[in-house]
Scaffold this motif. Structure first.
Motif, mmCIF file in Angstrom:
data_model
loop_
_atom_site.group_PDB
_atom_site.id
_atom_site.type_symbol
_atom_site.label_atom_id
_atom_site.label_comp_id
_atom_site.label_asym_id
_atom_site.label_seq_id
_atom_site.Cartn_x
_atom_site.Cartn_y
_atom_site.Cartn_z
ATOM 1 N N ALA A 6 -51.528 -28.123 17.369
ATOM 2 C CA ALA A 6 -50.709 -27.741 16.205
ATOM 3 C C ALA A 6 -49.526 -28.684 16.069
ATOM 4 O O ALA A 6 -48.695 -28.786 16.985
ATOM 5 C CB ALA A 6 -50.222 -26.298 16.371
ATOM 6 N N ASP A 8 -46.353 -28.971 14.329
ATOM 7 C CA ASP A 8 -45.419 -28.151 13.553
ATOM 8 C C ASP A 8 -44.094 -28.844 13.285
ATOM 9 O O ASP A 8 -43.175 -28.219 12.754
ATOM 10 C CB ASP A 8 -45.182 -26.811 14.272
ATOM 11 N N GLU A 30 -54.183 -29.575 13.716
ATOM 12 C CA GLU A 30 -53.597 -28.662 12.715
ATOM 13 C C GLU A 30 -52.372 -29.308 12.080
ATOM 14 O O GLU A 30 -51.435 -29.688 12.776
ATOM 15 C CB GLU A 30 -53.179 -27.360 13.408
ATOM 16 N N ASP A 59 -52.679 -25.489 7.870
ATOM 17 C CA ASP A 59 -52.178 -24.129 8.138
ATOM 18 C C ASP A 59 -51.399 -23.618 6.916
ATOM 19 O O ASP A 59 -50.189 -23.441 6.951
ATOM 20 C CB ASP A 59 -51.307 -24.123 9.394
ATOM 21 N N LYS A 61 -51.598 -20.707 5.550
ATOM 22 C CA LYS A 61 -51.249 -19.274 5.626
ATOM 23 C C LYS A 61 -51.326 -18.631 4.227
ATOM 24 O O LYS A 61 -50.376 -18.046 3.696
ATOM 25 C CB LYS A 61 -49.867 -19.062 6.246
ATOM 26 N N HIS A 134 -52.524 -14.274 17.019
ATOM 27 C CA HIS A 134 -51.402 -15.210 16.926
ATOM 28 C C HIS A 134 -50.074 -14.530 17.246
ATOM 29 O O HIS A 134 -49.637 -13.649 16.510
ATOM 30 C CB HIS A 134 -51.384 -15.774 15.500
ATOM 31 N N PHE A 137 -44.045 -17.461 16.314
ATOM 32 C CA PHE A 137 -42.907 -18.219 16.894
ATOM 33 C C PHE A 137 -41.739 -17.267 17.158
ATOM 34 O O PHE A 137 -41.118 -17.292 18.197
ATOM 35 C CB PHE A 137 -42.372 -19.234 15.875
ATOM 36 N N GLN A 140 -42.032 -15.070 20.224
ATOM 37 C CA GLN A 140 -42.442 -15.641 21.512
ATOM 38 C C GLN A 140 -41.392 -15.449 22.605
ATOM 39 O O GLN A 140 -41.719 -15.453 23.773
ATOM 40 C CB GLN A 140 -42.797 -17.116 21.350
ATOM 41 N N GLY A 166 -50.096 -19.258 19.812
ATOM 42 C CA GLY A 166 -48.744 -18.716 19.950
ATOM 43 C C GLY A 166 -48.195 -18.843 21.349
ATOM 44 O O GLY A 166 -48.476 -18.023 22.210
ATOM 45 N N GLY A 167 -47.438 -19.919 21.575
ATOM 46 C CA GLY A 167 -46.762 -20.098 22.866
ATOM 47 C C GLY A 167 -47.706 -20.327 24.029
ATOM 48 O O GLY A 167 -47.360 -20.035 25.172
ATOM 49 N N ILE A 168 -48.904 -20.858 23.752
ATOM 50 C CA ILE A 168 -49.867 -21.047 24.854
ATOM 51 C C ILE A 168 -49.432 -22.216 25.743
ATOM 52 O O ILE A 168 -49.085 -23.295 25.253
ATOM 53 C CB ILE A 168 -51.294 -21.256 24.307
ATOM 54 N N ILE A 185 -55.385 -22.814 20.531
ATOM 55 C CA ILE A 185 -54.429 -23.582 19.705
ATOM 56 C C ILE A 185 -53.140 -23.776 20.496
ATOM 57 O O ILE A 185 -52.516 -22.804 20.938
ATOM 58 C CB ILE A 185 -54.149 -22.820 18.387
ATOM 59 N N VAL A 186 -52.770 -25.034 20.678
ATOM 60 C CA VAL A 186 -51.555 -25.333 21.445
ATOM 61 C C VAL A 186 -50.673 -26.253 20.608
ATOM 62 O O VAL A 186 -51.124 -27.286 20.120
ATOM 63 C CB VAL A 186 -51.888 -26.014 22.797
ATOM 64 N N GLY A 187 -49.417 -25.855 20.454
ATOM 65 C CA GLY A 187 -48.447 -26.669 19.719
ATOM 66 C C GLY A 187 -47.355 -27.150 20.643
ATOM 67 O O GLY A 187 -47.488 -28.166 21.323
ATOM 68 N N GLY A 188 -46.279 -26.368 20.685
ATOM 69 C CA GLY A 188 -45.062 -26.776 21.390
ATOM 70 C C GLY A 188 -45.247 -27.243 22.812
ATOM 71 O O GLY A 188 -44.554 -28.183 23.228
HETATM 72 O O1 5RP Z 1 -48.824 -21.406 13.402
HETATM 73 C C1 5RP Z 1 -47.913 -21.580 14.185
HETATM 74 C C2 5RP Z 1 -46.637 -20.848 14.016
HETATM 75 O O2 5RP Z 1 -46.693 -19.925 12.953
HETATM 76 C C3 5RP Z 1 -48.099 -22.542 15.327
HETATM 77 O O3 5RP Z 1 -48.817 -23.642 14.890
HETATM 78 C C4 5RP Z 1 -48.821 -21.869 16.484
HETATM 79 O O4 5RP Z 1 -48.040 -20.775 16.953
HETATM 80 C C5 5RP Z 1 -49.048 -22.849 17.651
HETATM 81 O O5 5RP Z 1 -47.843 -23.404 18.080
HETATM 82 P P1 5RP Z 1 -47.138 -23.008 19.480
HETATM 83 O O6 5RP Z 1 -48.112 -23.314 20.580
HETATM 84 O O7 5RP Z 1 -45.898 -23.885 19.533
HETATM 85 O O8 5RP Z 1 -46.794 -21.534 19.396
#
Ligand code: 5RP
Length: 208
Positions: A6, A8, A30, A59, A61, A134, A137, A140, A166-168, A185-188
Motif C-alpha cells: 500500500a 499511502d 496499491e 484504493d 473506497k 481492515h 489507520f 491502529q 491495517g497495521g500489519i 496488505i502491508v503499507g507503513g
Molecule cells: O487503506 C489504508 C488505510 O485506510 C491502508 O492502505 C492500509 O491500512 C494498509 O496500510 P498500513 O499497513 O500502513 O495500515
C-alpha cells in the motif's frame, strides 16, 4: 498468497521511489487513498505503465455510483478497485458488474462495518473478488485485535476471497497467516521503514 504493497504517501515521487526498491517482491501495488486524493488517478496510469507485470489496485473506497467510479479506476489502468462494505448492495453490485465486463476485479473494504457477521453474508452473495478485513489507520493505536474478525470473515466467505489490511507487521503476521488470507496488505511497515527492501523481505519470508 499475494503481497499487496500500500502506497499511502501523498507524494507520488516518494511512493515511486519506494516501489522501485521492492517491485520484484510484491504482487499487487496499491495506489492508496491519500495519493489518489492528492494527485488523482493519473498515478494509477503511470504505475501500471511502468510495472505492467504487477496488478495495480486503486484504493478508491467507492461509496456510491459503483459503476461510474469503478470505471474511472479501471479506465486509468487499475486491475482492482475498492468499494466500501458499508455501501449499498446495489453500489457493490454495479461495481462488480463493471469489473466483470472489463475482466477486472473488486475488493470490498469492511472498514467501519458495525455488524460484520450480518454484512459478510450479504456481500459474499454478490460475489466480489476479495473482501478485506481492515483495521483503520485511526484505530491502529487503540489496541484493536483483528483476529476475531478475520476468523469470522474467513469462516463465512464462500464465493469471495479474504484480504487483510491495517497495521500489519512481522509481529502480527504469523497469527493472521493461520487464517490463510488470499491477499496480505502491508503499507507503513514497508514504506516508513528506514530500509523498505529489508522490511519487504522480512514480510516475504513469513509469507513463504
Ligand atoms: O487503506 C489504508 C488505510 O485506510 C491502508 O492502505 C492500509 O491500512 C494498509 O496500510 P498500513 O499497513 O500502513 O495500515
Amino acid at each position: 498468497m499475494k503481497l499487496q504493497l500500500a502506497l499511502d504517501s501523498s507524494n507520488s515521487q516518494e511512493a515511486k521511489r519506494i516501489l522501485e526498491k521492492v517491485s520484484d517482491l510484491v504482487d499487487i501495488v496499491e495506489v492508496g487513498t491519500p495519493l489518489l486524493m492528492k494527485e488523482g488517478v493519473k498515478v494509477v496510469t503511470e504505475i501500471k505503465s511502468a510495472y505492467p507485470q504487477l496488478e495495480v489496485l486503486a484504493d478508491l473506497k467507492i461509496m456510491d455510483a459503483g459503476d461510474i467510479e469503478a470505471s474511472i479506476g479501471f479506465e486509468a489502468g487499475a486491475d482492482i478497485v475498492t468499494v466500501l462494505g458499508v455501501a449499498h448492495d446495489v453500489t457493490i453490485g454495479r461495481a462488480v458488474n463493471q469489473a466483470r465486463t472489463l475482466s477486472k476485479k473488486v475488493m470490498i473494504d469492511l472498514i467501519a462495518v458495525s455488524d460484520v457477521r450480518a454484512r459478510i453474508d450479504q456481500i459474499d452473495a454478490i460475489a466480489p473478488d476479495y473482501c478485506c478485513v481492515h483495521t483503520a489507520f485511526d484505530l491502529q493505536d487503540h489496541g484493536m485485535d483483528p483476529l476475531r474478525e478475520i476468523q469470522l470473515v474467513q469462516s463465512a466467505l464462500k464465493r469471495t476471497q479474504m484480504a487483510v489490511a491495517g497495521g500489519i507487521n512481522p509481529g502480527i503476521l504469523p497469527d493472521i497467516l493461520a487464517y490463510h488470507p488470499a491477499v496480505v496488505i502491508v503499507g507503513g511497515f514497508i514504506t516508513n521503514h528506514p530500509e523498505p527492501r529489508q522490511a519487504a523481505l522480512q514480510i516475504k519470508e513469513l509469507l513463504a
